[in-house]
Motif scaffolding. Structure first.
Motif, PDB file in Angstrom:
ATOM      1  N   ARG A   1       0.875  -1.181   0.000  1.00  8.95           N
ATOM      2  CA  ARG A   1       0.000   0.000   0.000  1.00  8.95           C
ATOM      3  C   ARG A   1       0.906   1.223   0.000  1.00  8.95           C
ATOM      4  O   ARG A   1       1.679   1.443   0.929  1.00  8.95           O
ATOM      5  N   TYR A   2       0.786   2.040  -1.032  1.00 13.32           N
ATOM      6  CA  TYR A   2       1.684   3.179  -1.211  1.00 13.32           C
ATOM      7  C   TYR A   2       1.146   4.404  -0.476  1.00 13.32           C
ATOM      8  O   TYR A   2      -0.039   4.759  -0.617  1.00 13.32           O
ATOM      9  N   GLY A   3       2.007   5.037   0.281  1.00 15.66           N
ATOM     10  CA  GLY A   3       1.619   6.245   0.989  1.00 15.66           C
ATOM     11  C   GLY A   3       1.748   7.476   0.116  1.00 15.66           C
ATOM     12  O   GLY A   3       2.176   7.403  -1.042  1.00 15.66           O
ATOM     13  N   LYS A   4       1.381   8.608   0.679  1.00 11.86           N
ATOM     14  CA  LYS A   4       1.434   9.868  -0.063  1.00 11.86           C
ATOM     15  C   LYS A   4       2.882  10.235  -0.367  1.00 11.86           C
ATOM     16  O   LYS A   4       3.711  10.324   0.527  1.00 11.86           O
ATOM     17  N   PRO A   5       3.231  10.463  -1.644  1.00 10.64           N
ATOM     18  CA  PRO A   5       4.607  10.825  -1.998  1.00 10.64           C
ATOM     19  C   PRO A   5       4.918  12.269  -1.596  1.00 10.64           C
ATOM     20  O   PRO A   5       4.034  13.049  -1.238  1.00 10.64           O
ATOM     21  N   GLU A   6       6.183  12.606  -1.683  1.00 10.17           N
ATOM     22  CA  GLU A   6       6.632  13.975  -1.441  1.00 10.17           C
ATOM     23  C   GLU A   6       6.758  14.718  -2.772  1.00 10.17           C
ATOM     24  O   GLU A   6       6.986  14.111  -3.821  1.00 10.17           O
ATOM     25  N   PHE A   7       6.619  16.040  -2.739  1.00 13.15           N
ATOM     26  CA  PHE A   7       6.852  16.827  -3.945  1.00 13.15           C
ATOM     27  C   PHE A   7       8.324  16.786  -4.332  1.00 13.15           C
ATOM     28  O   PHE A   7       8.668  16.689  -5.507  1.00 13.15           O
ATOM     29  N   GLY A   8       9.193  16.886  -3.350  1.00 18.51           N
ATOM     30  CA  GLY A   8      10.620  16.755  -3.618  1.00 18.51           C
ATOM     31  C   GLY A   8      11.164  17.810  -4.567  1.00 18.51           C
ATOM     32  O   GLY A   8      11.883  17.483  -5.513  1.00 18.51           O
ATOM     33  N   LEU A   9      10.846  19.075  -4.302  1.00 17.48           N
ATOM     34  CA  LEU A   9      11.344  20.172  -5.138  1.00 17.48           C
ATOM     35  C   LEU A   9      12.121  21.150  -4.244  1.00 17.48           C
ATOM     36  O   LEU A   9      11.631  22.230  -3.908  1.00 17.48           O
ATOM     37  N   PRO A  10      13.334  20.791  -3.862  1.00 24.02           N
ATOM     38  CA  PRO A  10      14.074  21.633  -2.910  1.00 24.02           C
ATOM     39  C   PRO A  10      14.596  22.931  -3.504  1.00 24.02           C
ATOM     40  O   PRO A  10      14.835  23.892  -2.772  1.00 24.02           O
ATOM     41  N   THR A  11      14.806  22.981  -4.820  1.00 27.34           N
ATOM     42  CA  THR A  11      15.328  24.190  -5.452  1.00 27.34           C
ATOM     43  C   THR A  11      14.661  24.398  -6.808  1.00 27.34           C
ATOM     44  O   THR A  11      14.020  23.498  -7.351  1.00 27.34           O
ATOM     45  N   THR A  12      14.830  25.596  -7.350  1.00 20.96           N
ATOM     46  CA  THR A  12      14.397  25.889  -8.707  1.00 20.96           C
ATOM     47  C   THR A  12      15.328  26.937  -9.302  1.00 20.96           C
ATOM     48  O   THR A  12      16.064  27.608  -8.563  1.00 20.96           O
TER      49      THR A  12
ATOM     50  N   ASP B   1       5.601   4.556  -7.869  1.00 24.63           N
ATOM     51  CA  ASP B   1       5.453   5.100  -6.517  1.00 24.63           C
ATOM     52  C   ASP B   1       4.386   6.188  -6.497  1.00 24.63           C
ATOM     53  O   ASP B   1       3.662   6.356  -5.507  1.00 24.63           O
ATOM     54  N   GLU B   2       4.289   6.939  -7.579  1.00 27.00           N
ATOM     55  CA  GLU B   2       3.278   7.993  -7.698  1.00 27.00           C
ATOM     56  C   GLU B   2       1.946   7.431  -8.179  1.00 27.00           C
ATOM     57  O   GLU B   2       0.885   7.730  -7.625  1.00 27.00           O
ATOM     58  N   TYR B   3       1.994   6.607  -9.207  1.00 29.41           N
ATOM     59  CA  TYR B   3       0.774   6.113  -9.842  1.00 29.41           C
ATOM     60  C   TYR B   3      -0.046   5.221  -8.909  1.00 29.41           C
ATOM     61  O   TYR B   3      -1.287   5.262  -8.930  1.00 29.41           O
ATOM     62  N   LEU B   4       0.612   4.438  -8.079  1.00 29.16           N
ATOM     63  CA  LEU B   4      -0.089   3.496  -7.203  1.00 29.16           C
ATOM     64  C   LEU B   4      -0.472   4.109  -5.861  1.00 29.16           C
ATOM     65  O   LEU B   4      -1.086   3.432  -5.034  1.00 29.16           O
ATOM     66  N   ALA B   5      -0.122   5.355  -5.630  1.00 23.13           N
ATOM     67  CA  ALA B   5      -0.513   6.049  -4.396  1.00 23.13           C
ATOM     68  C   ALA B   5      -1.856   6.732  -4.624  1.00 23.13           C
ATOM     69  O   ALA B   5      -1.946   7.687  -5.402  1.00 23.13           O
ATOM     70  N   VAL B   6      -2.894   6.251  -3.980  1.00 22.22           N
ATOM     71  CA  VAL B   6      -4.242   6.779  -4.194  1.00 22.22           C
ATOM     72  C   VAL B   6      -4.903   7.127  -2.867  1.00 22.22           C
ATOM     73  O   VAL B   6      -4.501   6.647  -1.804  1.00 22.22           O
ATOM     74  N   MET B   7      -5.909   7.965  -2.946  1.00 24.00           N
ATOM     75  CA  MET B   7      -6.628   8.421  -1.770  1.00 24.00           C
ATOM     76  C   MET B   7      -8.126   8.168  -1.934  1.00 24.00           C
ATOM     77  O   MET B   7      -8.628   8.014  -3.049  1.00 24.00           O
TER      78      MET B   7
END
Length: 557
Positions: free
Chosen positions: A85-96, A323-329
């Motif tokens: 069961r996949y949990g909520k992923p992180e955005f993971g955007l520390p810089t731009t 990891d993203e596709y299988l994480a659902v709410m």
């Protein structure tokens, strides 16, 4: 949809229902409990698979270097990931990267309600940096988390102050917080617009296109001063009667009673939302996967082979995607059923029958908020024409406040993510936002004694003021053939990619006719291209070629 409930005081616009019985068959009600039981029973097997993967992958194990050992390790990982069961992923955007400088990005929750948090991607801009426009990205509440739009956020961060709606998993929201339906969704949007004081532009991706359009229509009808400056609707089901897809047809064929009886169940203990009626995430995921089952099976077979062959890069790409596709709410039953009924079955918005809190949603009242629609040529979820239908509904909007773009060779997800989104769609949205940003500072052409021509002001420099003036390089002086507008200046907005703002800037640079653009030399075109944000618009959108064709067709003076 009629429901018999009491009202509570948690809603900001007339209250929200405390609890509602949305039905559900005897087969559907225990479904969630059975799913939880299966997940629990698979726990020991997953633990053994993970231990086996580690054992057969360990460099100290001689078997890890054999084909048999690599196959066992790969099989263990595939099993563990397929049953997890996949949990909520992180955005993971520390810089731009902002105007050539790398800056730190910090996620901050700046507005919060039981079913949604508003996340601001706060960029640590240097002192003296000029303000950029606020962009609110409304993420879909249709199964996946807001992190599905990670690529969308990443593409818009360099040029905007980005906010995103981070919807809460209904499984994690206690029943005491009340219900959440489509009316509440619209209330939340209006509240967020008020929080931002209307100084924002809105991007709605897929499902939220309808509630965003409805919220702005209601605000315009009330002459609300906090109406956003513009809205961009992307791959949204505004009118699903246009080129209906298989997804749309299922809703029509089944009817709302089928959905109520077969997909609505209750959250089991020990989740915080225990006893809340929901459309569960695992059922949504089943639907997602079944639409392209052969593709997913092939992807996992390839993943197994990549692991055996030691192709770490390909294996990691698979992990990142799934990891993203299988994480659902989970979605609340009331929101899901009301959305299906209103949008996909009754087509209430395009028919003029949609209401919000008993008041009509009349899109013809929209006159101040500019509208851009974006569609994908190969979209198999929201067919071509479904989003564009918003222009027909917004009949009172002036032509200079509307735009439509159809992206070739992309499906539904390509509308808001991927290479074509970054190269083709995002720059057009950025230009549309700048064209509708009030009080935007523009560079003015320098006054010169006659008969010398005015120095050109390129769209990039005028529409996007330099954020870091202390590091700005000197402008390249591209000098197209000068001309006065006379009595019959050409309508440069006929060129695909040139909006009213860009036309004004071209006019300030002394360009009033198609033939002027058509006669740009390679050096002039390159100089103009280099100053675009992002670079390369003149060539990529073929302004010179378009202008030449229009001039030859006799549409120029």
């Amino acid at each position: 949809m009629v429901r018999g409930t009491t009202e509570s005081g948690i809603g900001q616009f007339g209250g929200a229902p405390v609890s509602t019985d949305w039905g559900g068959s005897a087969a559907a009600m225990p479904l969630y409990w059975m799913y939880e039981a299966v997940q629990s029973s698979l726990g020991p097997a997953r633990a053994m698979a993970e231990a086996g993967r580690s054992y057969f992958k360990s460099p100290g194990n001689p078997l890890s270097q054999t084909p048999w050992g690599r196959k066992v390790s790969a099989l263990c990982e595939v099993f563990e990931r397929a049953t997890r069961r996949y949990g909520k992923p992180e955005f993971g955007l520390p810089t731009t990267l902002v105007r050539g400088q790398r800056v730190v990005v910090t996620e901050r929750t700046v507005w919060s309600r039981p079913f949604c948090n508003l996340v601001h991607f706060d960029r640590a801009l240097p002192r003296g940096a000029r303000k950029q426009s606020n962009l609110l990205i409304v993420a879909p509440m249709s199964g996946h988390y807001a992190t599905l739009l990670r690529g969308t956020v990443e593409a818009m961060l360099p040029d905007h102050e980005v906010y995103i709606t981070d919807w809460t998993d209904a499984r994690l929201t206690p029943l005491s917080e009340g219900a959440f339906d489509l009316d509440d969704y619209i209330d939340y949007l209006i509240s967020i617009f008020h929080f931002l004081k209307g100084d924002c532009h809105v991007m709605a991706v897929c499902q939220p296109a309808v509630p965003v359009l409805a919220a702005i229509a209601r605000m315009e009808a009330e002459n609300d001063p906090y109406t956003p400056h513009s809205m961009t609707l992307m791959g949204g089901p505004i009118d699903t009667r246009e080129n209906p897809t298989a997804v749309n047809q299922v809703a029509i064929d089944r009817g709302i009673d089928w959905f109520r009886s077969n997909v609505i169940t209750m959250v089991p203990w020990p989740h915080p939302g225990v006893m809340r009626q929901v459309y569960p995430g695992f059922l949504q995921l089943t639907g997602f996967v079944s639409m392209n089952l052969d593709r997913h099976l092939s992807a996992h077979n390839d993943f197994f082979n990549h692991l055996v062959e030691g192709d770490g890069d390909s294996a990691e790409k698979h992990r990142e995607f799934y990891d993203e596709y299988l994480a659902v709410m989970d979605l609340t039953a009331e929101f899901y059923l009301q959305t299906v009924d209103t949008v996909f079955i009754r087509h209430a918005l395009p028919k003029g029958e949609m209401t919000h809190r008993g008041k009509p949603v009349d899109c013809s009242k929209i006159t101040r908020c500019a509208l851009m629609t974006v569609e994908g040529e190969r979209d198999d979820i929201s067919g071509v024409g479904q989003t564009k239908a918003a222009h027909t509904l917004c009949s009172s909007l002036s032509d200079d406040k509307r735009a439509h773009y159809l992206q070739e060779k992309v499906g539904h997800y390509g509308v808001f993510n991927g290479s074509r989104f970054r190269a083709e769609i995002a720059p057009r949205i950025h230009d549309f936002i700048l064209s509708n940003e009030p009080g935007l500072a523009r560079a003015q052409p320098a006054a010169k004694p006659a008969p010398q021509p005015a120095e050109p002001v390129t769209p990039a420099d005028a529409a996007a003021p330099d954020l870091f003036p202390e590091t700005a390089a000197a402008a390249v002086a591209a000098k197209p053939a000068p001309a006065e507008p006379g009595r019959h200046a050409d309508d440069l907005t006929r060129i695909d990619g040139v909006g009213p703002k860009l036309q004004q800037l071209l006019n300030e640079a002394g360009i009033f006719h198609f033939w002027q653009l058509a006669r740009l030399t390679d050096e002039e075109r390159a100089a103009l291209d280099a100053k675009m944000t992002p670079p390369g618009r003149v060539s990529r959108e073929r302004w010179v070629e378009q202008a030449s064709a229009l001039a030859e067709a006799g549409e120029a003076d």
